[in-house]
Motif scaffolding. Structure first.
Motif, PDB file in Angstrom:
ATOM      1  N   ALA A   1       4.995 -10.536  -1.263  1.00  8.56           N
ATOM      2  CA  ALA A   1       4.242  -9.853  -2.642  1.00  8.56           C
ATOM      3  C   ALA A   1       3.398  -9.126  -2.205  1.00  8.56           C
ATOM      4  CB  ALA A   1       4.028 -11.032  -3.325  1.00  8.56           C
ATOM      5  N   GLU A   2       2.253  -9.371  -1.155  1.00  7.22           N
ATOM      6  CA  GLU A   2       1.506  -8.512  -0.706  1.00  7.22           C
ATOM      7  C   GLU A   2       1.939  -6.898  -0.295  1.00  7.22           C
ATOM      8  OE1 GLU A   2       0.231 -12.439  -0.830  1.00  7.22           O
ATOM      9  OE2 GLU A   2       2.039 -11.484   0.437  1.00  7.22           O
ATOM     10  N   ALA A   3       2.910  -7.117   0.664  1.00  5.38           N
ATOM     11  CA  ALA A   3       3.416  -5.474   1.058  1.00  5.38           C
ATOM     12  C   ALA A   3       3.953  -4.820  -0.397  1.00  5.38           C
ATOM     13  CB  ALA A   3       4.632  -5.842   1.911  1.00  5.38           C
ATOM     14  N   LEU A   4       4.405  -5.472  -1.435  1.00  5.01           N
ATOM     15  CA  LEU A   4       5.046  -4.838  -2.374  1.00  5.01           C
ATOM     16  C   LEU A   4       3.753  -4.243  -3.224  1.00  5.01           C
ATOM     17  CD1 LEU A   4       7.769  -7.192  -3.509  1.00  5.01           C
ATOM     18  CD2 LEU A   4       8.349  -4.680  -2.976  1.00  5.01           C
ATOM     19  N   ALA A   5       2.834  -5.115  -3.456  1.00  2.86           N
ATOM     20  CA  ALA A   5       1.663  -4.458  -4.026  1.00  2.86           C
ATOM     21  C   ALA A   5       0.893  -3.568  -3.286  1.00  2.86           C
ATOM     22  CB  ALA A   5       0.607  -5.859  -4.215  1.00  2.86           C
ATOM     23  N   ALA A   6       0.882  -3.599  -1.967  1.00  5.32           N
ATOM     24  CA  ALA A   6       0.105  -2.471  -1.235  1.00  5.32           C
ATOM     25  C   ALA A   6       0.806  -1.027  -1.358  1.00  5.32           C
ATOM     26  CB  ALA A   6       0.050  -2.967   0.185  1.00  5.32           C
ATOM     27  N   ALA A   7       2.642  -1.142  -1.490  1.00  2.98           N
ATOM     28  CA  ALA A   7       3.198   0.000  -1.496  1.00  2.98           C
ATOM     29  C   ALA A   7       3.041   0.778  -2.961  1.00  2.98           C
ATOM     30  CB  ALA A   7       4.805  -0.367  -1.823  1.00  2.98           C
ATOM     31  N   ARG A   8       2.344   0.207  -3.967  1.00  3.99           N
ATOM     32  CA  ARG A   8       1.909   0.655  -5.286  1.00  3.99           C
ATOM     33  C   ARG A   8       3.166   1.626  -5.729  1.00  3.99           C
ATOM     34  NH1 ARG A   8      -4.193   3.091  -4.038  1.00  3.99           N
ATOM     35  NH2 ARG A   8      -5.348   0.841  -3.627  1.00  3.99           N
ATOM     36  N   PHE A   9       4.398   0.821  -5.954  1.00  4.22           N
ATOM     37  CA  PHE A   9       5.380   1.563  -6.543  1.00  4.22           C
ATOM     38  C   PHE A   9       5.217   1.740  -8.180  1.00  4.22           C
ATOM     39  CE2 PHE A   9       7.705  -0.699  -3.081  1.00  4.22           C
ATOM     40  CZ  PHE A   9       8.278   0.733  -2.278  1.00  4.22           C
ATOM     41  N   PRO A  10       5.552   2.826  -8.710  1.00  2.54           N
ATOM     42  CA  PRO A  10       5.278   3.197  -9.956  1.00  2.54           C
ATOM     43  C   PRO A  10       6.144   1.931 -11.029  1.00  2.54           C
ATOM     44  CG  PRO A  10       6.649   5.065  -9.197  1.00  2.54           C
ATOM     45  CD  PRO A  10       6.232   3.760  -7.913  1.00  2.54           C
ATOM     46  N   GLU A  11       5.549   1.457 -11.860  1.00  2.00           N
ATOM     47  CA  GLU A  11       5.821   0.642 -12.757  1.00  2.00           C
ATOM     48  C   GLU A  11       6.268   1.323 -14.148  1.00  2.00           C
ATOM     49  OE1 GLU A  11       5.348  -4.009 -11.409  1.00  2.00           O
ATOM     50  OE2 GLU A  11       3.682  -2.916 -12.472  1.00  2.00           O
ATOM     51  N   PRO A  12       7.039   1.181 -14.891  1.00  2.85           N
ATOM     52  CA  PRO A  12       8.177   0.286 -15.018  1.00  2.85           C
ATOM     53  C   PRO A  12       9.483   0.882 -14.305  1.00  2.85           C
ATOM     54  CG  PRO A  12       7.907   1.529 -17.082  1.00  2.85           C
ATOM     55  CD  PRO A  12       7.087   1.832 -16.284  1.00  2.85           C
TER      56      PRO A  12
END
Length: 345
Positions: free
Chosen positions: A43-54
């Motif tokens: 989850a930390e790697a996903l947060a760091a990637a800052r992919f645009p939501e939604p």
């Protein structure tokens, strides 16, 4: 864009989305109007990637936990596996894809992994009406498409050479980990049969034209050997790679690729030339581009787009040249990602 409109867009999951190539793939999916599910272990790697939501849904899963994979894939029509070593990830993810009723594509250069996917999942995928294409990256499916396009109406060849020219190779961490994990003998086609590569690897010089000039190349087969031999009859099939690239990737001190433009691409240049010979005649295709990792993103996304549009002629686990229009796929990558020439010589 409204949430309701986003939900109606085709959705593609990307396993290994926070890796170097995975990030290129997520960005390319969004550029093409897809919705993406970014899947990673952390989850930390996903947060760091800052992919645009939604536009991007972020989910955690591991190949050791089938339940987590099935939950993460929920809502997608296809999954792209970018997480090597594929000897460790392909089986679990392909099985989860088939169980979930979705198409599967990976970018493995590993011959053993691609062979296993083709053999293990062809029948289950055909029964489910799904397409599985392993090895659909720069090393592997790209050469298969080039060979298929170059052959044209030839159904066989006496010999096929795949010549890969690079001006450098700064490997990612994933490339290094995969190299350490992948100890299986490398295979070529010799005298009409898949055989282990003879060592030491054969070397020769090859002229890659104005882009890269004349280079020393060493025989170095990747997953394209498995894919091409799956549907093309030939007595000899060999791949050679620039010796300078091999030297750099084997040097533990070579740094990782560095972004040189706004898209994140490095300055690395490539030329891939395939030459098919039969009864004194020859046919060839030459492709030129930039950054082998970045290039894999539009390549694999173009293939997934065509699969989702039902532009394939056979369900099952296949080489791309078996089920897709190779020339059309390659043409769609021009001129933004590829310069291509196909000709009889």
């Amino acid at each position: 864009m409204s949430e309701s409109l986003i939900r109606t867009r085709p959705t593609v999951a990307v396993f290994g989305a926070t890796g170097h190539t995975g990030r290129f793939v997520v960005a390319e999916l969004l550029r093409r109007g897809f919705r993406a599910i970014a899947i990673a272990r952390s989850a930390e790697a996903l947060a760091a990637a800052r992919f645009p939501e939604p536009d991007v849904l972020c989910r955690c899963a591991t190949v050791e936990d089938e339940g987590s994979l099935l939950r993460a894939l929920n809502g997608a029509q296809a999954v792209i596996n970018c997480a090597g070593p594929f000897l460790d990830t392909a089986d679990a993810l392909a099985a989860a894809a088939v169980k979930s009723g979705m198409h599967y594509v990976d970018i493995s250069a590993e011959q053993a992994s691609v062979s296993r996917t083709l053999e293990t999942f062809d029948e289950p995928a055909r029964q489910a009406g799904l397409v599985l294409i392993p090895g659909m990256g720069f090393y592997g499916g790209f050469a298969d498409l080039l060979v298929t396009a170059a052959l044209g109406d030839w159904t066989s060849a006496d010999a096929i050479d795949v010549m890969i020219g690079l001006d450098s190779w700064h490997p990612t961490r994933g490339t290094r980990v995969t190299g350490e994990r992948n100890k299986a003998p490398r295979m070529v086609v010799a005298e009409g049969r898949l055989r282990p590569l003879a060592l030491p690897s054969a070397q020769k010089h090859w002229d890659f034209g104005e882009a890269l000039g004349r280079q020393l190349v060493s025989e170095m087969p990747f997953s394209e050997i498995v894919l091409i031999s799956r549907h093309v009859k030939t007595s000899e099939l060999h791949t050679h790679l620039s010796a300078v690239a091999l030297s750099e990737v084997r040097d533990k001190g070579t740094p990782a690729p560095q972004a040189a433009d706004a898209t994140g691409r490095s300055t690395q240049r490539f030329v891939v030339e395939v030459v098919a010979r039969r009864e004194g005649a020859s046919r060839r295709a030459v492709a030129r581009g930039q950054d082998i990792y970045a290039f894999s993103a539009p390549l694999v996304c173009e293939v997934v787009k065509r699969i989702l549009r039902q532009e394939f002629n056979r369900a099952g686990a296949n080489a791309p040249g078996m089920v897709l229009n190779a020339e059309a796929v390659l043409a769609a990558l021009q001129p933004d990602h590829l310069a291509l020439e196909i000709a009889a010589a």
